[in-house]
Design a protein around this motif. Structure first.
Motif, PDB file in Angstrom:
ATOM      1  N   GLU B 352      95.649  35.822  26.162  1.00  0.00           N
ATOM      2  CA  GLU B 352      94.951  37.103  26.033  1.00  0.00           C
ATOM      3  C   GLU B 352      94.276  37.386  27.382  1.00  0.00           C
ATOM      4  OE1 GLU B 352      94.414  39.461  23.620  1.00  0.00           O
ATOM      5  OE2 GLU B 352      96.011  38.449  22.489  1.00  0.00           O
ATOM      6  N   VAL B 353      94.403  38.591  27.887  1.00  0.00           N
ATOM      7  CA  VAL B 353      93.814  38.902  29.199  1.00  0.00           C
ATOM      8  C   VAL B 353      92.645  39.886  29.035  1.00  0.00           C
ATOM      9  CG1 VAL B 353      94.229  39.840  31.511  1.00  0.00           C
ATOM     10  CG2 VAL B 353      96.007  38.492  30.369  1.00  0.00           C
ATOM     11  N   TYR B 354      91.502  39.494  29.575  1.00  0.00           N
ATOM     12  CA  TYR B 354      90.300  40.339  29.532  1.00  0.00           C
ATOM     13  C   TYR B 354      89.901  40.719  30.960  1.00  0.00           C
ATOM     14  CZ  TYR B 354      90.136  38.442  24.826  1.00  0.00           C
ATOM     15  OH  TYR B 354      90.454  38.085  23.547  1.00  0.00           O
ATOM     16  N   HIS B 355      89.027  41.685  31.043  1.00  0.00           N
ATOM     17  CA  HIS B 355      88.612  42.159  32.369  1.00  0.00           C
ATOM     18  C   HIS B 355      87.111  42.316  32.449  1.00  0.00           C
ATOM     19  CE1 HIS B 355      87.942  45.245  35.572  1.00  0.00           C
ATOM     20  NE2 HIS B 355      88.813  44.481  36.198  1.00  0.00           N
ATOM     21  N   ILE B 356      86.559  41.930  33.584  1.00  0.00           N
ATOM     22  CA  ILE B 356      85.175  42.288  33.883  1.00  0.00           C
ATOM     23  C   ILE B 356      85.145  42.832  35.314  1.00  0.00           C
ATOM     24  CG2 ILE B 356      84.576  39.891  34.548  1.00  0.00           C
ATOM     25  CD1 ILE B 356      81.688  40.578  33.543  1.00  0.00           C
ATOM     26  N   GLY B 357      84.491  43.946  35.470  1.00  0.00           N
ATOM     27  CA  GLY B 357      84.438  44.523  36.815  1.00  0.00           C
ATOM     28  C   GLY B 357      83.562  45.748  36.838  1.00  0.00           C
ATOM     29  N   ARG B 358      83.213  46.123  38.028  1.00  0.00           N
ATOM     30  CA  ARG B 358      82.518  47.400  38.201  1.00  0.00           C
ATOM     31  C   ARG B 358      82.785  47.905  39.612  1.00  0.00           C
ATOM     32  NH1 ARG B 358      77.615  44.195  39.027  1.00  0.00           N
ATOM     33  NH2 ARG B 358      77.026  44.187  36.870  1.00  0.00           N
ATOM     34  N   ALA B 359      82.489  49.165  39.834  1.00  0.00           N
ATOM     35  CA  ALA B 359      82.803  49.769  41.130  1.00  0.00           C
ATOM     36  C   ALA B 359      81.635  50.614  41.608  1.00  0.00           C
ATOM     37  CB  ALA B 359      84.071  50.609  41.006  1.00  0.00           C
ATOM     38  N   ASN B 360      80.426  50.163  41.307  1.00  0.00           N
ATOM     39  CA  ASN B 360      79.249  50.957  41.689  1.00  0.00           C
ATOM     40  C   ASN B 360      78.571  50.417  42.944  1.00  0.00           C
ATOM     41  OD1 ASN B 360      78.049  48.643  40.803  1.00  0.00           O
ATOM     42  ND2 ASN B 360      76.663  49.623  39.347  1.00  0.00           N
ATOM     43  N   GLY B 361      79.265  49.492  43.622  1.00  0.00           N
ATOM     44  CA  GLY B 361      78.712  48.955  44.858  1.00  0.00           C
ATOM     45  C   GLY B 361      77.916  47.677  44.652  1.00  0.00           C
ATOM     46  N   THR B 371      78.333  35.389  30.525  1.00  0.00           N
ATOM     47  CA  THR B 371      78.146  36.103  29.260  1.00  0.00           C
ATOM     48  C   THR B 371      79.481  36.612  28.728  1.00  0.00           C
ATOM     49  OG1 THR B 371      75.990  36.793  30.070  1.00  0.00           O
ATOM     50  CG2 THR B 371      76.872  38.007  28.176  1.00  0.00           C
ATOM     51  N   LYS B 372      80.299  37.174  29.626  1.00  0.00           N
ATOM     52  CA  LYS B 372      81.592  37.730  29.212  1.00  0.00           C
ATOM     53  C   LYS B 372      82.497  36.626  28.649  1.00  0.00           C
ATOM     54  CE  LYS B 372      84.824  40.952  29.016  1.00  0.00           C
ATOM     55  NZ  LYS B 372      84.741  42.232  28.290  1.00  0.00           N
ATOM     56  N   VAL B 373      82.498  35.453  29.309  1.00  0.00           N
ATOM     57  CA  VAL B 373      83.325  34.341  28.834  1.00  0.00           C
ATOM     58  C   VAL B 373      82.875  33.944  27.431  1.00  0.00           C
ATOM     59  CG1 VAL B 373      83.867  31.887  29.190  1.00  0.00           C
ATOM     60  CG2 VAL B 373      83.908  33.467  31.129  1.00  0.00           C
ATOM     61  N   LYS B 374      81.562  33.868  27.232  1.00  0.00           N
ATOM     62  CA  LYS B 374      81.036  33.461  25.917  1.00  0.00           C
ATOM     63  C   LYS B 374      81.372  34.496  24.842  1.00  0.00           C
ATOM     64  CE  LYS B 374      77.309  30.487  27.543  1.00  0.00           C
ATOM     65  NZ  LYS B 374      75.873  30.427  27.841  1.00  0.00           N
ATOM     66  N   GLU B 375      81.339  35.756  25.249  1.00  0.00           N
ATOM     67  CA  GLU B 375      81.707  36.835  24.318  1.00  0.00           C
ATOM     68  C   GLU B 375      83.136  36.653  23.825  1.00  0.00           C
ATOM     69  OE1 GLU B 375      79.478  40.526  26.311  1.00  0.00           O
ATOM     70  OE2 GLU B 375      81.558  40.981  25.690  1.00  0.00           O
ATOM     71  N   VAL B 376      84.022  36.368  24.768  1.00  0.00           N
ATOM     72  CA  VAL B 376      85.435  36.211  24.421  1.00  0.00           C
ATOM     73  C   VAL B 376      85.611  35.008  23.503  1.00  0.00           C
ATOM     74  CG1 VAL B 376      87.705  35.644  25.369  1.00  0.00           C
ATOM     75  CG2 VAL B 376      86.266  37.349  26.505  1.00  0.00           C
ATOM     76  N   LEU B 377      84.883  33.930  23.827  1.00  0.00           N
ATOM     77  CA  LEU B 377      84.998  32.716  23.015  1.00  0.00           C
ATOM     78  C   LEU B 377      84.347  32.957  21.668  1.00  0.00           C
ATOM     79  CD1 LEU B 377      84.264  29.992  25.730  1.00  0.00           C
ATOM     80  CD2 LEU B 377      86.443  30.450  24.596  1.00  0.00           C
TER      81      LEU B 377
END
Lengths: 274, 377, 69
Positions: B352-361, B371-377
């Motif tokens: 399963e492929v998840y994404h975390i990112g932002r582009a606000n500088g 946190t994101k890894v724990k959310e997925v788990l």
């Protein structure tokens, strides 16, 4: 089967060329080669760079180092070549759209730098390769496929533009006045700095048909009868100037040349701490 | 001999390496956050007999650099987002004409003028698909100052070896941060120079000699008097309209890269031996991801990081292999989702492929990845 | 090659029939044939001025010696 000039300087296997019957691109290309021949330049050092358009196909026919680049960018590529190896005799072949629309910025800056490049502008007042759209040198009121109701733009004077931007040699003649064209090209190549020679040219297929200019012969006659040397033109009364175009040498001065200055800079830093 | 240890910016390390590997021509246009690359080239190149020129615009910058390369000098240009957009047409030119060139893109926030002084990784897909038509792309992405040095050398070597423009995709963080770097001695550096025509043999500028990967390259002025064009051309260099020839040429352009993936692709694997969860990150974001891995490991979560160093072509073979044993993959990048599509394409249904990112500088923080890894788990 | 050995030579394969050389020949030496290709209609009148060669867009006409034919 061809003349000695053609067989010495052209890639004959690529001839006949793609240009339309009566197109003056062949006349101007031959004039350039004649100038190179008369100057006795080393073919291995002559480097001809072009952009995109009908005239920009010329380098493919010439037996020199030849570079057919992207639209408008010939002078930028040529600047890199010349600075990287100042021993190259760099000549740019370009058209009115290539050099004064999409490539206008490169033209004024190459002129400003006074880099030793000779630019030959084949000015036929139209985009020929794409089928007859108006260019920055199409006269006001003339017709093009994108000016079907008459052109409301005002045209550039490319020679005067280059002169104002810093070219140290700027001259214009026509594809009718071929001996003068050869002379100007020779002077441009010999000038140590940025030179621009504009050859007023004819495009019977697109410009001519659209504007009912008549045959290639008629268009050549127009060049013969309506281009007047700038000195004579200046003396004409205003009413006699109407409909006339100017030709002649617009600028001929000496200024430091860019690659010379760069080499001097390198020389001055020799032995200094890096 | 004492070690040559310095404190340097990423952009400084890039020029230091470029000069050592033999860059002797730089043409560019000022743009934040890449300006140090132009400034340092302007300062240093003349001492090496090299040439720097500030052109009138971004397009002229790459055009002149291509000219410099055709004249025989190792050439470079550098830019950032808006300038990278402007250079795209001539990137394609260098690809079809097979002109060695290094293009550095110090990525900043976009689109448009965007966030000129903030980092981003938003040009990943543009690097691959920005110029029109089908073409191969080699793009490298360093995560640190020392790696900027190393990959600049590699970029020039790959450009010369495969006769193609090579992109160095750094970002504002890597370009501007200062780190300790040990500069190797010149003799420790592997340098590849383009192959020249075989003397005495007839030279066809686009003919590939037996055993070679690419055509041999004469410099303008050496006496070969050949033609270079952006049109499809045959072995002679002259334009050809034939579809058979176009196919042959495209096959060559693609295969010179695709047949040599093992030579071109590098990547880093961090704590993946027993990993059940994989973070994929590249460039400066991999520094955040590495910290996140350490934090998660302390909490007993079996997570590792896979870091493509060669972004394009992507390390497809290895990542697909790893993904067989990985249930979840999190792609962390400074954009709203770009390389994640490549990862999805590669791993297919393996993970399963998840994404975390932002582009606000703002950079991603380790805690956010945790946190994101724990959310997925 | 002396001037007297020189003459107008034509390569019909390259001629596109634009008529420029015909129009600007000062001595009416040239004409278009029934295929609209250039031909020498009045060789005796030729003064070897080379105006045709200067203005031929297709390099199809020139002054040369026998070796060039």
């Amino acid at each position: 089967m061809s003349s000695t000039l053609i067989s010495n300087y052209f890639r004959e296997a690529n001839l006949p060329h793609i240009w339309c019957p009566g197109c003056s691109n062949g006349i101007v290309t031959r004039a350039l080669v004649k100038a190179i021949d008369e100057l006795g330049l080393d073919k291995n050092k002559v480097t001809v760079v072009s952009g995109i358009g009908c005239s920009s196909r010329a380098p493919g026919y010439l037996d020199f180092n030849t570079l057919h680049t992207t639209h408008g960018r010939a002078l930028a590529f040529a600047t890199g070549l010349k600075l990287a190896n100042p021993d190259l005799e760099v000549i740019v072949i370009t058209g009115d759209g290539d050099v004064s629309a999409i490539g206008g910025n490169h033209l004024i800056h190459a002129a400003r730098r006074n880099i030793n490049i000779t630019t030959i502008v084949f000015n036929n007042n139209i985009y020929g390769m794409t089928g007859g759209q108006y260019s920055p040198t199409t006269p006001t009121h003339a017709l093009g496929t994108t000016a079907p109701h008459g052109n409301i733009d005002k045209p550039f004077d490319i020679t005067q533009l280059a002169a104002a931007a810093g070219a140290t040699y700027a001259a214009r003649t026509t594809s009718y006045h071929v001996n003068q064209l050869i002379k100007y090209i020779k002077k441009g190549i010999e000038n140590k700095g940025f030179s621009l020679i504009e050859a007023a040219s004819i495009c019977p297929t697109y410009y001519g048909r659209k504007n009912k200019s008549g045959s290639a012969v008629k268009m050549m006659e127009f060049l013969r009868d309506n281009y007047i040397d700038i000195k004579a033109y200046d003396k004409l009364p205003d009413d006699k100037k109407i409909g006339k175009e100017t030709m002649g040498e617009f600028k001929e001065i000496t200024l430091p040349e860019y690659t010379d200055e760069y080499l001097r800079l390198i020389e001055n830093l020799k032995g200094a701490e890096k | 001999m004492s070690k040559n240890i310095k404190l340097m910016q990423g952009n400084e390390a890039c020029i230091e390496a470029a000069l050592m590997v033999g860059m002797r021509f730089y043409a560019g246009y000022p743009i934040t956050p890449s300006t140090e690359l132009a400034e340092l080239s302007a300062e240093k190149l003349p001492y090496y007999g090299g040439k720097f020129i500030q052109m009138e615009d971004e397009i002229a910058g790459i055009a002149a650099a291509i000219g410099g390369s055709l004249a025989g000098l190792k050439s470079m240009t550098a830019t950032s987002g808006p300038g990278f957009s402007l250079k795209q047409e001539n990137i394609g030119y260098a690809m079809i004409a097979e002109v060695p060139l290094v293009i550095v893109n110090v990525q900043r926030g976009g689109p448009s003028t965007g966030l000129p002084t903030s980092p981003a990784q938003g040009d990943i897909m543009q690097a691959k698909w920005g110029t029109h038509g089908d073409h191969p792309v080699i793009a490298l992405s360093p995560e640190s100052v020392p790696e900027t040095f190393e990959l600049t050398i590699r970029a020039f070597n790959l450009a010369e070896k495969y006769r193609t423009p090579v992109m160095l995709l750094t970002d504002e963080i890597v370009g501007h941060m200062r780190e300790k770097i040990e500069i190797p001695a010149i003799e420790e550096i592997e340098i590849f120079n383009r192959l020249k025509p075989i003397e005495g043999k007839e030279y066809l500028p686009y003919k590939i000699e037996e055993g070679d990967i690419v055509p041999r390259m004469a410099s303008y002025g050496e006496g070969y008097r050949y033609h270079v064009t952006g049109l499809f051309h045959d072995e002679t260099g002259f334009p050809s309209n034939s579809s058979e020839n176009a196919e042959l040429m495209l096959n060559h352009l693609m295969s010179k890269v695709e047949d040599n993936l093992d030579d071109i692709i590098t990547y880093e694997e961090y704590m993946i031996e027993d990993a059940e969860f994989l973070i994929v990150a590249y460039g400066s974001t991999s520094r955040t991801a590495r910290s996140a891995v350490k934090i998660l490991r302390q909490e007993g979560i079996k997570v590792g990081m896979f870091r493509p160093i060669t972004i394009w072509p992507s390390p497809e073979k290895r990542l697909r292999e790893i993904s067989k044993n990985i249930k979840n993959i999190l792609v962390a990048e400074m954009n709203l989702g770009q390389y994640v599509y490549e990862i999805q394409r590669i791993v297919k249904s393996n993970s399963e492929v998840y994404h975390i990112g932002r582009a606000n500088g703002e950079v991603l923080m380790p805690s956010e990845i945790v946190t994101k890894v724990k959310e997925v788990l | 090659m002396t001037a007297k050995d020189r003459k107008v030579i034509i390569n019909k394969d390259w001629c596109k029939g634009c008529g420029i050389c015909v129009a600007f020949c000062p001595k009416n030496v040239l004409a278009l044939d029934h295929h609209d290709k250039i031909e020498v209609a009045n060789r005796d009148a030729c003064i070897l001025c080379g105006q045709c060669e200067l203005r031929c867009p297709d390099f199809a006409i020139w002054l040369g010696g026998e070796a060039d034919e």
